[in-house]
Design a protein around this motif. Structure first.
Motif, PDB file in Angstrom:
ATOM      1  N   SER A   1       0.781  -1.230   0.003  1.00  0.00           N
ATOM      2  CA  SER A   1       0.102   0.104   0.102  1.00  0.00           C
ATOM      3  C   SER A   1       1.006   1.421  -0.023  1.00  0.00           C
ATOM      4  CB  SER A   1      -0.922   0.020   1.225  1.00  0.00           C
ATOM      5  OG  SER A   1      -1.787  -1.220   1.407  1.00  0.00           O
ATOM      6  N   PHE A   2       1.936   1.211   0.729  1.00  0.00           N
ATOM      7  CA  PHE A   2       2.901   2.257   0.905  1.00  0.00           C
ATOM      8  C   PHE A   2       3.306   2.721  -0.441  1.00  0.00           C
ATOM      9  CE2 PHE A   2       6.916   4.168   1.581  1.00  0.00           C
ATOM     10  CZ  PHE A   2       6.738   5.566   2.124  1.00  0.00           C
ATOM     11  N   VAL A   3       4.108   1.483  -1.082  1.00  0.00           N
ATOM     12  CA  VAL A   3       4.672   1.592  -2.612  1.00  0.00           C
ATOM     13  C   VAL A   3       3.587   2.284  -3.324  1.00  0.00           C
ATOM     14  CG1 VAL A   3       5.848   0.306  -4.184  1.00  0.00           C
ATOM     15  CG2 VAL A   3       6.564  -0.159  -1.830  1.00  0.00           C
ATOM     16  N   GLY A   4       2.492   1.615  -3.324  1.00  0.00           N
ATOM     17  CA  GLY A   4       1.497   2.098  -4.445  1.00  0.00           C
ATOM     18  C   GLY A   4       1.194   3.594  -4.161  1.00  0.00           C
ATOM     19  N   TRP A   5       1.518   3.991  -3.112  1.00  0.00           N
ATOM     20  CA  TRP A   5       0.980   5.663  -2.609  1.00  0.00           C
ATOM     21  C   TRP A   5       2.227   6.181  -3.044  1.00  0.00           C
ATOM     22  CZ3 TRP A   5       3.764   8.515   1.480  1.00  0.00           C
ATOM     23  CH2 TRP A   5       3.113   9.821   1.108  1.00  0.00           C
TER      24      TRP A   5
ATOM     25  N   ALA B   1      -6.680  -0.124   0.093  1.00  0.00           N
ATOM     26  CA  ALA B   1      -5.973  -1.320  -0.189  1.00  0.00           C
ATOM     27  C   ALA B   1      -5.586  -2.110   1.149  1.00  0.00           C
ATOM     28  CB  ALA B   1      -4.564  -1.030  -0.913  1.00  0.00           C
ATOM     29  N   ILE B   2      -5.263  -1.291   2.333  1.00  0.00           N
ATOM     30  CA  ILE B   2      -5.150  -1.980   3.485  1.00  0.00           C
ATOM     31  C   ILE B   2      -6.397  -2.787   4.074  1.00  0.00           C
ATOM     32  CG2 ILE B   2      -4.529  -1.736   5.917  1.00  0.00           C
ATOM     33  CD1 ILE B   2      -2.927   0.659   5.045  1.00  0.00           C
ATOM     34  N   VAL B   3      -7.616  -2.413   3.715  1.00  0.00           N
ATOM     35  CA  VAL B   3      -8.745  -2.883   4.097  1.00  0.00           C
ATOM     36  C   VAL B   3      -8.938  -4.104   3.541  1.00  0.00           C
ATOM     37  CG1 VAL B   3     -11.250  -2.476   4.312  1.00  0.00           C
ATOM     38  CG2 VAL B   3      -9.815  -0.693   5.011  1.00  0.00           C
ATOM     39  N   VAL B   4      -8.987  -3.890   2.152  1.00  0.00           N
ATOM     40  CA  VAL B   4      -8.953  -5.247   1.052  1.00  0.00           C
ATOM     41  C   VAL B   4      -8.043  -6.212   1.578  1.00  0.00           C
ATOM     42  CG1 VAL B   4      -8.929  -5.989  -1.455  1.00  0.00           C
ATOM     43  CG2 VAL B   4     -10.214  -3.916  -0.886  1.00  0.00           C
ATOM     44  N   GLY B   5      -6.800  -5.812   1.719  1.00  0.00           N
ATOM     45  CA  GLY B   5      -5.546  -6.905   1.986  1.00  0.00           C
ATOM     46  C   GLY B   5      -5.997  -7.763   3.323  1.00  0.00           C
ATOM     47  N   LEU B   6      -6.252  -7.053   4.206  1.00  0.00           N
ATOM     48  CA  LEU B   6      -6.732  -7.418   5.561  1.00  0.00           C
ATOM     49  C   LEU B   6      -7.828  -8.629   5.564  1.00  0.00           C
ATOM     50  CD1 LEU B   6      -6.235  -4.664   8.142  1.00  0.00           C
ATOM     51  CD2 LEU B   6      -4.460  -6.605   7.782  1.00  0.00           C
ATOM     52  N   SER B   7      -8.797  -7.956   4.645  1.00  0.00           N
ATOM     53  CA  SER B   7     -10.114  -9.147   4.571  1.00  0.00           C
ATOM     54  C   SER B   7      -9.673 -10.259   3.897  1.00  0.00           C
ATOM     55  CB  SER B   7     -11.018  -8.357   3.725  1.00  0.00           C
ATOM     56  OG  SER B   7     -11.452  -7.183   4.303  1.00  0.00           O
ATOM     57  N   ILE B   8      -8.787  -9.979   2.771  1.00  0.00           N
ATOM     58  CA  ILE B   8      -8.455 -11.378   1.908  1.00  0.00           C
ATOM     59  C   ILE B   8      -7.604 -12.162   2.749  1.00  0.00           C
ATOM     60  CG2 ILE B   8      -7.069 -11.999   0.045  1.00  0.00           C
ATOM     61  CD1 ILE B   8      -8.199  -9.679  -1.649  1.00  0.00           C
ATOM     62  N   TYR B   9      -6.701 -11.665   3.459  1.00  0.00           N
ATOM     63  CA  TYR B   9      -5.841 -12.385   4.676  1.00  0.00           C
ATOM     64  C   TYR B   9      -6.764 -13.414   5.353  1.00  0.00           C
ATOM     65  CZ  TYR B   9      -2.697 -14.012   7.936  1.00  0.00           C
ATOM     66  OH  TYR B   9      -2.201 -14.957   8.887  1.00  0.00           O
ATOM     67  N   LEU B  10      -7.605 -12.803   6.036  1.00  0.00           N
ATOM     68  CA  LEU B  10      -8.675 -13.450   6.767  1.00  0.00           C
ATOM     69  C   LEU B  10      -9.164 -14.583   6.059  1.00  0.00           C
ATOM     70  CD1 LEU B  10     -10.513 -10.622   8.552  1.00  0.00           C
ATOM     71  CD2 LEU B  10      -8.327 -12.049   9.502  1.00  0.00           C
ATOM     72  N   GLY B  11      -9.502 -14.473   4.808  1.00  0.00           N
ATOM     73  CA  GLY B  11     -10.270 -15.600   4.300  1.00  0.00           C
ATOM     74  C   GLY B  11      -9.137 -16.678   3.653  1.00  0.00           C
ATOM     75  N   PHE B  12      -8.292 -16.225   2.836  1.00  0.00           N
ATOM     76  CA  PHE B  12      -7.403 -16.953   2.073  1.00  0.00           C
ATOM     77  C   PHE B  12      -5.944 -16.770   2.257  1.00  0.00           C
ATOM     78  CE2 PHE B  12     -11.445 -16.369  -0.607  1.00  0.00           C
ATOM     79  CZ  PHE B  12     -11.711 -17.372  -0.455  1.00  0.00           C
TER      80      PHE B  12
END
Length: 263
Positions: free
Chosen positions: A17-21, A34-45
């Motif tokens: 996320s930082f590099v993207g910014w 991106a952080i919110v989406v990333g954390l959500s995806i980690y929880l599931g997969f």
């Protein structure tokens, strides 16, 4: 006891996320999204899901910078620039995030939710690759339903180069998913197919229900409501979605179609 995998995952999400910014691929709000989406995806997969998301984000960010000078004229047509804000991030990553949270409930879904997750990312990637590469075509694209030639960057238009890019973009994610989640050839083929269908749906919705305006000063067709310092005229009475809405809806529909076939 400290969970090393969780620490690695959080650091991965923060760094990406930082590099993207810093690379100006994301705005400040986009990085938060991106952080919110990333954390959500980690929880599931877990890490595998994050790596698949990374394949989409890194490749789409690099392609948005590729031959950017030749794409500079698109800023006059598109509502937003090449820096994704939080709405754009959620439009592309919202469906994968939702499916990841469903997976995180611990219910037994077999491979259905996993393949839906893969399809949603493949659809987002196919559309992004089609847009970023297709706009470099030497030939003007044609509207999907009428085959009328239009200016490059017009939503609802297709080109041979962009269509090929969509297939390759979907296959890129499908093959990555196959390697990360040990999928056989059949689900990989389904991910490629429905990822590409997502791109076609995006094009269809872009031509039919996406809001476009005619500039009252220069006559240009644009996604911007205000152009040449004047408010444009809405092109179609019943159009109601902007590009972000079209992206989210096309990804959701392609994923739903895939889940119906799989269930």
């Amino acid at each position: 006891m400290l969970d090393i995998q969780l620490v690695v995952a959080v650091l991965f999400i923060l760094v990406i996320s930082f590099v993207g910014w810093k690379m100006k691929s994301l705005t400040g709000s986009g990085a938060i999204g991106a952080i919110v989406v990333g954390l959500s995806i980690y929880l599931g997969f877990s890490i595998q899901g994050l790596l698949l998301l990374g394949c989409f984000f890194v490749s789409s960010s690099l392609l948005s910078k590729f031959q950017s000078v030749k794409k500079s004229n698109l800023h006059d047509i598109l509502e937003k620039g090449d820096r994704r804000d939080i709405v754009q991030v959620l439009a592309n990553g919202g469906v994968p995030a939702i499916l990841s949270l469903v997976q995180a409930t611990g219910q037994s879904f077999g491979q259905v939710v996993l393949l839906g997750f893969c399809i949603s990312i493949a659809a987002a990637n196919a559309d992004t690759w089609a847009s970023e590469i297709g706009t470099l075509s030497k030939q003007n694209p044609r509207l999907l339903l009428t085959f009328k030639k239009v200016e490059r960057g017009t939503s609802g238009a297709v080109s041979l180069l962009g269509t090929c890019a969509a297939v390759v973009g979907s296959a890129f994610i499908a093959i990555g998913a196959g390697l990360l989640f040990s999928l056989s050839w059949y689900p990989i083929a389904l991910v490629i197919l429905f990822g590409f269908i997502g791109n076609l749906l995006d094009t269809l919705l872009g031509q039919t229900i996406q809001v476009k305006y005619i500039c009252t000063v220069c006559g240009k067709l644009t996604e911007k409501q205000n152009h040449c310092h004047n408010r444009g005229l809405k092109m179609k009475k019943f159009s109601f979605l902007n590009n972000d809405g079209v992206n989210f809806l096309s990804i959701a529909l392609a994923t739903m179609l895939g889940l119906i076939i799989l269930s």
